[in-house]
Design a protein around this motif. Structure first.
Motif, short mmCIF file in Angstrom:
data_model
loop_
_atom_site.label_atom_id
_atom_site.label_comp_id
_atom_site.label_asym_id
_atom_site.label_seq_id
_atom_site.Cartn_x
_atom_site.Cartn_y
_atom_site.Cartn_z
N VAL A 85 0.84 -1.20 0.00
CA VAL A 85 0.00 0.00 0.00
C VAL A 85 0.87 1.25 0.00
O VAL A 85 1.89 1.33 0.69
CB VAL A 85 -0.94 0.01 1.22
N ARG A 86 0.46 2.25 -0.79
CA ARG A 86 1.16 3.52 -0.87
C ARG A 86 0.18 4.67 -0.63
O ARG A 86 -1.04 4.51 -0.79
CB ARG A 86 1.80 3.69 -2.25
N THR A 87 0.69 5.83 -0.27
CA THR A 87 -0.19 6.99 -0.16
C THR A 87 -0.84 7.25 -1.52
O THR A 87 -0.22 7.07 -2.56
CB THR A 87 0.59 8.24 0.29
N GLY A 88 -2.10 7.63 -1.47
CA GLY A 88 -2.85 7.85 -2.69
C GLY A 88 -3.68 6.65 -3.12
O GLY A 88 -4.58 6.78 -3.96
N ASP A 89 -3.39 5.48 -2.56
CA ASP A 89 -4.17 4.28 -2.91
C ASP A 89 -5.58 4.37 -2.33
O ASP A 89 -5.82 5.06 -1.34
CB ASP A 89 -3.49 3.02 -2.36
N GLU A 90 -6.48 3.64 -2.94
CA GLU A 90 -7.89 3.68 -2.53
C GLU A 90 -8.28 2.49 -1.66
O GLU A 90 -7.80 1.38 -1.85
CB GLU A 90 -8.79 3.73 -3.77
N ILE A 91 -9.14 2.79 -0.71
CA ILE A 91 -9.79 1.76 0.12
C ILE A 91 -11.29 2.01 0.01
O ILE A 91 -11.74 3.15 0.21
CB ILE A 91 -9.37 1.88 1.60
N THR A 92 -12.05 0.99 -0.33
CA THR A 92 -13.50 1.18 -0.41
C THR A 92 -14.19 0.27 0.59
O THR A 92 -13.79 -0.87 0.81
CB THR A 92 -14.04 0.88 -1.82
N VAL A 93 -15.22 0.83 1.21
CA VAL A 93 -16.01 0.10 2.20
C VAL A 93 -17.46 0.11 1.78
O VAL A 93 -18.10 1.17 1.71
CB VAL A 93 -15.87 0.72 3.61
N SER A 94 -17.99 -1.07 1.46
CA SER A 94 -19.41 -1.19 1.14
C SER A 94 -20.19 -1.19 2.46
O SER A 94 -19.75 -1.81 3.44
CB SER A 94 -19.69 -2.47 0.37
N ARG A 95 -21.34 -0.52 2.47
CA ARG A 95 -22.09 -0.34 3.71
C ARG A 95 -23.46 -1.00 3.62
O ARG A 95 -23.98 -1.28 2.54
CB ARG A 95 -22.22 1.15 4.00
N ALA A 96 -24.04 -1.26 4.77
CA ALA A 96 -25.31 -2.00 4.85
C ALA A 96 -26.45 -1.29 4.13
O ALA A 96 -27.40 -1.94 3.69
CB ALA A 96 -25.67 -2.25 6.31
N ASP A 97 -26.37 0.04 3.98
CA ASP A 97 -27.45 0.77 3.32
C ASP A 97 -27.31 0.78 1.80
O ASP A 97 -28.07 1.45 1.10
CB ASP A 97 -27.54 2.20 3.86
N GLY A 98 -26.33 0.06 1.28
CA GLY A 98 -26.15 -0.03 -0.17
C GLY A 98 -25.18 0.98 -0.75
O GLY A 98 -24.86 0.93 -1.94
N THR A 99 -24.69 1.90 0.07
CA THR A 99 -23.74 2.89 -0.40
C THR A 99 -22.31 2.37 -0.22
O THR A 99 -22.06 1.40 0.49
CB THR A 99 -23.89 4.21 0.37
N THR A 100 -21.38 3.05 -0.86
CA THR A 100 -19.96 2.72 -0.74
C THR A 100 -19.18 3.96 -0.34
O THR A 100 -19.33 5.03 -0.94
CB THR A 100 -19.40 2.19 -2.07
#
Length: 204
Positions: A133-148
């Motif tokens: 992992v480097r600075t600028g990389d993306e992390i995505t978290v899917s949420r229970a309400d259907g949003t990310t």
């Protein structure tokens, strides 16, 4: 004292003497052949990175960190152990990431905290490639309400567990942020002595 400050105080109080261990037990490989998770000196992107508007509360259900090869669900719920330390996923859940439920949900204003193993006595775990992992990389978290909730890594830090930056990790913030925590350093007496912490900001 503001409501935000009260919340931060409540979160930090039980953690004052806690040391986040994150990984327990020596991995199956011998210390000589086991990989050493290491990110080098602390590095950070500019602090003025634009952030997205805060999202309403919604529990995380899936975590993706493409640069580390992470795509895992469901997300475990973690609280405090009987001794006051932060819970970590069990060895049986080494391929999953946990969310610290006493904090905010990812996307809300404040520091949402995710925890996963680098390795366990059974071998490599979900964050085995955290050093990619480097600075600028993306992390995505899917949420229970259907949003990310999409986050961008701003800072990477490797610290001795004896000097864990509790206030920096769990203290209140004025914008939506994320922390991802695992273990680091060469195995010493059957355990890894450091924590690796990713700090990220909500960008979408």
């Amino acid at each position: 004292m503001s409501r935000a400050a009260l919340r931060a105080t409540a979160l930090l109080a039980p953690l004052a003497l806690a040391v986040l261990t994150a990984c327990g037990g020596a991995p199956a490989a011998s210390p000589a052949s086991a990989p050493t998770p290491h990110i080098g000196p602390a590095s950070a992107a500019p602090a003025d990175t634009p952030t997205a508007a805060a999202m309403p509360a919604s529990e995380p259900v899936r975590v993706r960190i493409p640069s580390a090869g992470v795509d895992t669900s469901p997300v475990l719920e973690l609280g405090l152990a009987a001794d006051g330390t932060v819970e970590v996923p069990s060895v049986a859940d080494a391929d999953r990431i946990g969310w610290y439920t006493k904090g905010v949900t990812p996307g809300q204003t404040g520091p949402a905290v995710l925890i996963g193993h680098f390795d366990t006595a059974r071998g490599p775990a979900v964050l085995k490639d955290v050093s990619r992992v480097r600075t600028g990389d993306e992390i995505t978290v899917s949420r229970a309400d259907g949003t990310t909730a999409a986050f961008r890594v701003r800072e990477l830090e490797q610290v001795d567990k004896k000097h864990f930056p509790t206030a920096k990790v769990y203290g209140d913030t004025t914008r939506p942020e994320l922390r991802v925590i695992t273990c680091g350093g060469a195995i010493t007496d059957g355990h890894r002595p450091d924590n690796i912490i990713l700090y990220a900001d909500l960008v979408g």
